[in-house]
Write a protein that holds these residues in place. Structure first.
Motif, PDB file in Angstrom:
ATOM      1  N   PRO A 116      -1.095  -2.158  11.201  1.00  9.41           N
ATOM      2  CA  PRO A 116      -0.202  -2.091   9.981  1.00  9.41           C
ATOM      3  C   PRO A 116       0.513  -3.529   9.837  1.00  9.41           C
ATOM      4  CG  PRO A 116       0.043  -0.052  11.110  1.00  9.41           C
ATOM      5  CD  PRO A 116      -0.844  -0.879  12.062  1.00  9.41           C
ATOM      6  N   ILE A 117       0.405  -4.300  10.887  1.00  5.46           N
ATOM      7  CA  ILE A 117       0.987  -5.689  10.849  1.00  5.46           C
ATOM      8  C   ILE A 117       0.124  -6.657   9.785  1.00  5.46           C
ATOM      9  CG2 ILE A 117      -0.466  -6.676  12.862  1.00  5.46           C
ATOM     10  CD1 ILE A 117       2.462  -8.015  13.788  1.00  5.46           C
ATOM     11  N   ARG A 118      -0.857  -6.071   9.444  1.00  7.05           N
ATOM     12  CA  ARG A 118      -1.862  -6.819   8.442  1.00  7.05           C
ATOM     13  C   ARG A 118      -0.896  -6.968   7.311  1.00  7.05           C
ATOM     14  NH1 ARG A 118      -5.817  -2.684   5.483  1.00  7.05           N
ATOM     15  NH2 ARG A 118      -4.279  -1.053   5.173  1.00  7.05           N
ATOM     16  N   LEU A 119      -0.225  -5.930   7.003  1.00  7.60           N
ATOM     17  CA  LEU A 119       0.707  -6.141   5.843  1.00  7.60           C
ATOM     18  C   LEU A 119       1.721  -7.170   5.895  1.00  7.60           C
ATOM     19  CD1 LEU A 119       0.999  -2.157   4.967  1.00  7.60           C
ATOM     20  CD2 LEU A 119      -0.457  -3.963   3.843  1.00  7.60           C
ATOM     21  N   LYS A 120       2.295  -7.317   7.066  1.00  9.13           N
ATOM     22  CA  LYS A 120       3.213  -8.216   7.320  1.00  9.13           C
ATOM     23  C   LYS A 120       2.731  -9.711   6.929  1.00  9.13           C
ATOM     24  CE  LYS A 120       6.152  -9.864  11.094  1.00  9.13           C
ATOM     25  NZ  LYS A 120       7.619 -10.081  10.415  1.00  9.13           N
ATOM     26  N   HIS A 121       1.723  -9.958   7.697  1.00 12.07           N
ATOM     27  CA  HIS A 121       0.853 -11.174   7.590  1.00 12.07           C
ATOM     28  C   HIS A 121       0.491 -11.427   5.839  1.00 12.07           C
ATOM     29  CE1 HIS A 121       0.416 -11.649  11.596  1.00 12.07           C
ATOM     30  NE2 HIS A 121      -0.491 -10.940  12.001  1.00 12.07           N
ATOM     31  N   MET A 122       0.383 -10.506   5.067  1.00 12.52           N
ATOM     32  CA  MET A 122       0.066 -10.410   3.704  1.00 12.52           C
ATOM     33  C   MET A 122       1.101 -10.874   2.971  1.00 12.52           C
ATOM     34  SD  MET A 122      -0.449  -7.331   1.265  1.00 12.52           S
ATOM     35  CE  MET A 122       1.254  -7.095   1.780  1.00 12.52           C
ATOM     36  N   HIS A 123       2.166 -10.263   3.254  1.00  5.27           N
ATOM     37  CA  HIS A 123       3.618 -10.387   2.789  1.00  5.27           C
ATOM     38  C   HIS A 123       3.972 -11.752   2.939  1.00  5.27           C
ATOM     39  CE1 HIS A 123       7.847  -9.263   1.553  1.00  5.27           C
ATOM     40  NE2 HIS A 123       7.185  -9.181   0.462  1.00  5.27           N
ATOM     41  N   GLU A 124       3.950 -12.240   4.292  1.00  5.60           N
ATOM     42  CA  GLU A 124       4.354 -13.826   4.576  1.00  5.60           C
ATOM     43  C   GLU A 124       3.611 -14.862   3.821  1.00  5.60           C
ATOM     44  OE1 GLU A 124       6.057 -12.542   8.966  1.00  5.60           O
ATOM     45  OE2 GLU A 124       4.164 -13.722   8.687  1.00  5.60           O
ATOM     46  N   LEU A 125       2.313 -14.390   3.511  1.00  7.08           N
ATOM     47  CA  LEU A 125       1.507 -15.484   2.844  1.00  7.08           C
ATOM     48  C   LEU A 125       1.839 -15.359   1.560  1.00  7.08           C
ATOM     49  CD1 LEU A 125      -0.738 -17.348   2.967  1.00  7.08           C
ATOM     50  CD2 LEU A 125      -2.480 -15.498   2.853  1.00  7.08           C
ATOM     51  N   MET A 126       2.207 -14.065   0.957  1.00 10.04           N
ATOM     52  CA  MET A 126       2.557 -14.083  -0.521  1.00 10.04           C
ATOM     53  C   MET A 126       4.040 -14.647  -0.805  1.00 10.04           C
ATOM     54  SD  MET A 126       1.718 -10.123  -1.308  1.00 10.04           S
ATOM     55  CE  MET A 126       0.239  -9.489  -1.924  1.00 10.04           C
ATOM     56  N   GLN A 127       4.800 -14.764   0.234  1.00 12.39           N
ATOM     57  CA  GLN A 127       6.205 -15.350   0.080  1.00 12.39           C
ATOM     58  C   GLN A 127       5.933 -17.105   0.214  1.00 12.39           C
ATOM     59  OE1 GLN A 127       7.947 -13.325   3.298  1.00 12.39           O
ATOM     60  NE2 GLN A 127       9.589 -12.501   1.689  1.00 12.39           N
ATOM     61  N   ALA A 128       5.030 -17.287   1.033  1.00 12.32           N
ATOM     62  CA  ALA A 128       5.001 -18.834   1.148  1.00 12.32           C
ATOM     63  C   ALA A 128       4.418 -19.567   0.003  1.00 12.32           C
ATOM     64  CB  ALA A 128       3.940 -18.907   2.530  1.00 12.32           C
ATOM     65  N   THR A 129       3.433 -18.647  -0.518  1.00 17.20           N
ATOM     66  CA  THR A 129       2.750 -19.245  -1.779  1.00 17.20           C
ATOM     67  C   THR A 129       3.759 -19.205  -3.211  1.00 17.20           C
ATOM     68  OG1 THR A 129       1.973 -17.222  -2.572  1.00 17.20           O
ATOM     69  CG2 THR A 129       0.418 -18.806  -1.292  1.00 17.20           C
TER      70      THR A 129
END
Ligand SMILES: [Zn+2]
Length: 381
Positions: free
Chosen positions: A30-43
């Motif tokens: 499930p941590i895959r979603l955290k990485h995704m969300h952080e990347l969405m925020q960083a962009t």
């Protein structure tokens, strides 16, 4: 939708959905979603004015029971609190794919709730597109048993509410695995057209998804399967998409487009054998966005995806495509140490050498011939 340039997007996500483990070695992290969300925020994507981030609600017991038998739901709830019950295996619980873990019921109800939240905002007209990336991974869940990491089938639960409102839905499942649980949910219905494009069950779980599974009774012809050969790459995958999915949806003319956007088709995915790139995946999102714009209502959920870099990049690219936002070629600096990730697009894998490529094309072309024979006449295509 109000405007193709700036569609209103409801992005339904909760941090809690990345903060648990099914089991220490489980491929679904499930941590895959955290990485995704952080990347969405960083962009900067998440801060765009046309993207809202509603706090998702949990699915109610009644909503879950619209898609699952009472004794199954009771068992999931009981073992989730630590109760030891006889016979949980007959419900598919306690297996390596579907281990029992504390809090399973509440976390899954919240996961289903993200799909319901996205779906309700689209249904009410408050959003043009609803995206719930935590959803969709339950597409194997059956009426009375858990299967393939799926417990409560969020897509079926959300679409049941649409069906009850009299809406006709086109469900498109681009996960590498056959969307068998959703197909089973509407196998006798002509109100939901289910289309699954996947690696053939000859080589991959769950083993179903043959072209010949075309539905029954009122649903005859409304269950469409596009099984493809292992190692199918972007051009051949898109040839199948263009040949079948686009004309079927244009002819069916649904009220809602509902898509499952699994990214376990990626060439680096550890569980599967289709060989899409992130840009190949994103091209599919562009095609779905065009269809979604024409239909006016588009609900998108996530799905499988077991390579963390591919998941983070692909679903970030998907949200950017939905929002008509141009991502930079390079990922933000903070992510470059993450699995050697530097660019959103992949360096494509080498083209298969003949005769391997020829075999893939032959297998896929047989699939398309069968779909043309079995399905197209029903839609007068
Ligand atoms: Zn999958």
């Amino acid at each position: 939708m109000t405007g193709q340039d700036h569609p209103r997007i409801a992005f339904a996500y909760a941090d809690e959905l990345s903060e648990y483990q099914l089991s220490p070695q489980h491929p679904l992290q499930p941590i895959r979603l955290k990485h995704m969300h952080e990347l969405m925020q960083a962009t900067g994507l998440i801060d765009l004015p046309n993207i809202s981030s509603p706090h998702p609600r949990s699915a109610t017991r009644g909503e879950i029971e619209s898609a699952h038998d009472l004794d199954y739901v009771f068992n999931v709830s009981a073992v989730s609190d630590g109760s030891l019950l006889p016979d949980t295996s007959k419900f598919g619980l306690g297996t390596s794919d579907n281990p029992i873990w504390t809090g399973m019921y509440d976390t899954t109800a919240l996961c289903v709730g993200t799909t319901l939240t996205a779906s309700e905002l689209v249904m009410s007209g408050k959003a043009d597109i609803g995206f719930a990336p935590a959803g969709g991974v339950h597409h194997h869940a059956m009426r009375r048993y858990a299967s393939g990491f799926g417990i409560f089938n969020d897509a079926v639960i959300a679409m049941n509410a649409m069906v009850n409102a009299g809406l006709r839905i086109a469900y498109v499942d681009i996960d590498c695995h056959h969307g068998d649980g959703v197909q089973a949910g509407y196998y006798d219905s002509d109100q939901v057209l289910t289309i699954s494009i996947h690696e053939s069950g000859q080589w991959l779980f769950p083993g179903t998804g043959r072209v010949q599974e075309i539905g029954e009774y009122d649903g005859l012809g409304y269950s469409v399967n596009i099984p493809l050969a292992p190692y199918t790459q972007d051009p051949e995958w898109h040839a199948a998409f263009d040949e079948v999915i686009t004309p079927l949806i244009k002819t069916f003319k649904p009220d809602v487009l509902f898509t499952q956007l699994g990214i376990d088709t990626h060439f680096q995915d550890p569980l599967t054998h289709i060989s899409l790139t992130t840009q190949g995946f994103n091209l599919a999102i562009k095609k779905l966005a065009k269809l979604g714009f024409e239909i006016g209502k588009w609900v998108a959920v996530g799905g499988g995806g077991y390579d963390l870099s591919a998941v983070a990049r692909s679903w970030t690219m998907a949200l950017a495509t939905m929002a008509n936002f141009n991502l930079p070629k390079e990922v933000p600096a903070a992510f470059k140490s993450f699995k050697g990730l530097t660019k959103f697009a992949d360096q494509p894998p080498a083209r298969n050498e003949s005769p391997y490529l020829a075999e893939i094309q032959q297998f896929n072309s047989k699939t398309l011939d069968e779909v043309r024979t079995l399905i197209f006449p029903k839609f007068r295509i």
